[in-house]
Scaffold this motif. Sequence first.
Motif: not given
Ligand SMILES: [Zn+2]
Length: 81
Positions: A20, A22, A35, A37-38
Amino acid sequence: MEIYCPKCEWEPPASARWSCSCGHSWNTFDTQGQCPECGKVWRETQCLQCKKWSPHHDWYHDYPPIDLEEITEETAVEEGA
Ligand SMILES: [Zn+2]
Ligand SMILES: [Zn+2]
């Protein structure tokens, strides 16, 4: 579920990882392109073999037709729709 690249028919193994913006890397098919995570949703997915980008839903080959308006709203780059 059948998942493979619509361009070269490469089947991503469970160990495949996408990165990603990020910096997080994960298997994008575990999360339908989002994603973990983000939270960014990747509507297009790059094949790790042929390096070509395809709409994420095009990788799924045993799904019935889905609501394209919802999926393609941010990917209408070439069509200019
Ligand atoms: Zn991400
Ligand atoms: Zn491919």
